[in-house]
Every structure is written in C-alpha cells, then in structure tokens.
Design an enzyme around this catalytic site. Structure first.
Site, PDB file in Angstrom:
ATOM      1  N   ALA A  22      -6.931   2.071   7.863  1.00 26.32           N
ATOM      2  CA  ALA A  22      -5.501   2.176   8.174  1.00 26.32           C
ATOM      3  C   ALA A  22      -5.305   2.655   9.617  1.00 26.32           C
ATOM      4  O   ALA A  22      -5.846   2.057  10.544  1.00 26.32           O
ATOM      5  CB  ALA A  22      -4.834   3.100   7.155  1.00 26.32           C
ATOM      6  N   ASN A  79      -5.051   8.420   2.092  1.00 27.49           N
ATOM      7  CA  ASN A  79      -5.325   7.666   3.312  1.00 27.49           C
ATOM      8  C   ASN A  79      -5.705   8.577   4.479  1.00 27.49           C
ATOM      9  O   ASN A  79      -6.819   8.567   4.942  1.00 27.49           O
ATOM     10  CB  ASN A  79      -4.118   6.823   3.706  1.00 27.49           C
ATOM     11  CG  ASN A  79      -4.317   5.347   3.419  1.00 27.49           C
ATOM     12  OD1 ASN A  79      -5.305   4.958   2.824  1.00 27.49           O
ATOM     13  ND2 ASN A  79      -3.382   4.531   3.853  1.00 27.49           N
ATOM     14  N   ASP A  83       0.823  -1.203   0.000  1.00 27.38           N
ATOM     15  CA  ASP A  83       0.000   0.000   0.000  1.00 27.38           C
ATOM     16  C   ASP A  83       0.862   1.259   0.000  1.00 27.38           C
ATOM     17  O   ASP A  83       0.467   2.289  -0.559  1.00 27.38           O
ATOM     18  CB  ASP A  83      -0.928   0.002   1.214  1.00 27.38           C
ATOM     19  CG  ASP A  83      -2.119  -0.940   1.022  1.00 27.38           C
ATOM     20  OD1 ASP A  83      -2.356  -1.354  -0.129  1.00 27.38           O
ATOM     21  OD2 ASP A  83      -2.795  -1.247   2.010  1.00 27.38           O
TER      22      ASP A  83
END
Length: 275
Positions: A164, A124, A45
């Site tokens: 996350a 993110n 990622d």
C-alpha cells in the site's frame, strides 16, 4: 456457521449483499452481526479495513473474506460475478466444518501521552506526519538511538500493508508469512544538521521502534483509514503484534505473488517465438 456482511454502501455492493443473503440462508448459514464466524467485506480494501477495525477485538474467532466491487481489491479474493460460487463454497465449508484460513501479522502501536498508554492495532499501516511544520523526531530501535528525523513523516507498515502506502514510498514488498514490520521515511530532509538512514528498515518480531516527536508538536496520526490530530504525544512504540493475527478465509488458492502481479502488473504473455 454465522456470518455478517460489511459493505461499501453503493448500489452494486448492496445488491450483492442481498443476493448473498438469499443464497446462503437456503443452506442454514446464520446472519449474526455481533459474533460472526466469517465477515464478508463487499467493496474495496477500505471496506475490509473498516470491517477489520469493527471486529478487531474478536480476531481469534473471526475470519474475513472479500468481494471487491472497485477497480483494485488487494485483500479480496472474489469478483462480483463470483458471488454464487463463493456462497456455494462457504456452505460446503460449513457443512464439512472445514474452514481453511491464512494468517497475516499486524502492527501494534503504543501511544504514550501524559494521560497514559493507548494501544492500537493496524492491518495495513500506521503513519505520523507534521501538521503545521515538518515532523521532527528521534527514532530508537530496541532502545538504542538510530537517528534524528526531519521530514514529512514516517510510515510503519505490516507485510500486508507493504503493497500500500509503503510501496509508493519505495519500501519493499514483504510476504505476509514473515512476522515483521517495515519503517519507511516520507520525504526526509538530509543535510549536515539532519541525517537519516534514507532507506526502509524491516524489523522482525520481538524488536521494537520508539519514536519521540518534538514536544508539543502538532502531528497527524493515521491508523489504516482513521486519522486524528494530536499534540500530546510523548512517544510511539511500534512492533509486530504478539499473539494476534488477522485471519482470511481461503476457499480456493490465491498465492500472494499472484495478488501482487494482478494488482500492479497484470499478465500479458510474450507473443514472439522463443528459440
């Protein structure tokens, strides 16, 4: 169709990249670094986040797709042993001029300093933390004071980033079809002097959060994988990025909740008989 590859740099990723080049160039796909139609991320990622920031100024014309070579790749649809299949479906998509994508919302960050306003995007999350002391800041929602925060820091995540750092802070997992951002506290201090809400907040689009750190405070800012220390921040505004989304190429179905299950739970059906 023009494409480029961003890879982790390890031997497996380089080998997969070379194999992919060989497979797709036989069908007329063109390697183009500056203005590709598709960016293939090979790695984890973190590699895809790097690719996103490399091409964040071309989000309207670029779609991303990932092969994960590590232990966990939440953004990546494909495994290393599927590189030939991915090359085949990409070539078929190019021949038919039929590229299907899903779009995820982003968080826009406006950092105000004495020099002006810096605008950034995150796929993110964005975080701010105290460096040599706990973070002290006021939080305003839609220009109304919500709370005075003291603690380790604050995390502001997108729906894609809700799985996350946000998840480890007790935040909710938010489906990326929702245009929203989430604000989660990082080890807040609550006593009779400092009092915070103590739970994550989800803001829809058109809402914004302003954070006003204590003057001249040393703070550590992170924008996905990029970290910088500052002491000149006057305020930080966070909101759903208007008119900007990241696109992921979908060459086969891979529902969001299937990603969540595979990433965090796995799948082991019950063995006992049901009556």
């Amino acid at each position: 169709m023009k494409y480029n590859v961003v890879h982790r740099g390890d031997d497996l990723s380089i080998q997969l990249m070379q194999n992919f080049h060989r497979l797709v160039q036989q069908h007329g796909l063109i390697l183009e670094e500056q203005h590709p139609d598709i960016v293939l991320s090979i790695g984890g990622d973190g590699t895809l986040l790097h690719a996103f920031h490399q091409y964040k100024d071309q989000l309207e014309t670029i779609a991303f797709v990932g092969i994960h070579t590590g232990r966990l790749g939440f953004f990546a649809d494909w495994k290393p042993d599927e590189v030939e299949m991915l090359a085949q479906v990409m070539c078929e998509s190019a021949e038919l001029n039929d590229l299907r994508v899903v779009k995820y919302p982003l968080v826009e960050i406006q950092i105000t300093t004495p020099q002006g306003i810096e605008t950034q995007l995150a796929l993110n999350e964005f975080t701010l933390k105290g460096v040599d002391a706990t973070l002290m800041a006021q939080l305003h929602i839609n220009d109304e004071l919500l709370e005075t925060f003291r603690g380790d820091g604050i995390c502001i995540s997108t729906p894609a980033g809700s799985t996350a750092y946000n998840k480890s802070l007790g935040g909710a997992i938010v489906h990326p079809s929702l245009d929203a951002i989430q604000i989660a506290e990082i080890a807040s201090i609550n006593n009779r002097v400092f009092r915070t809400l103590g739970s994550p907040i989800i803001l829809p689009k058109h809402h914004h959060c302003d954070i006003y750190p204590r003057a001249n405070q040393n703070i550590l800012l992170s924008l996905d994988h990029v970290y910088v220390q500052r002491n000149d921040v006057l305020s930080i505004r966070s909101m759903v990025a208007a008119g900007k989304k990241v696109k992921f190429a979908r060459f086969r179905p891979f529902p969001f909740w299937s990603r969540v299950r595979e990433a965090f739970i796995g799948y082991e059906p019950l063995n006992e008989n049901r009556h």
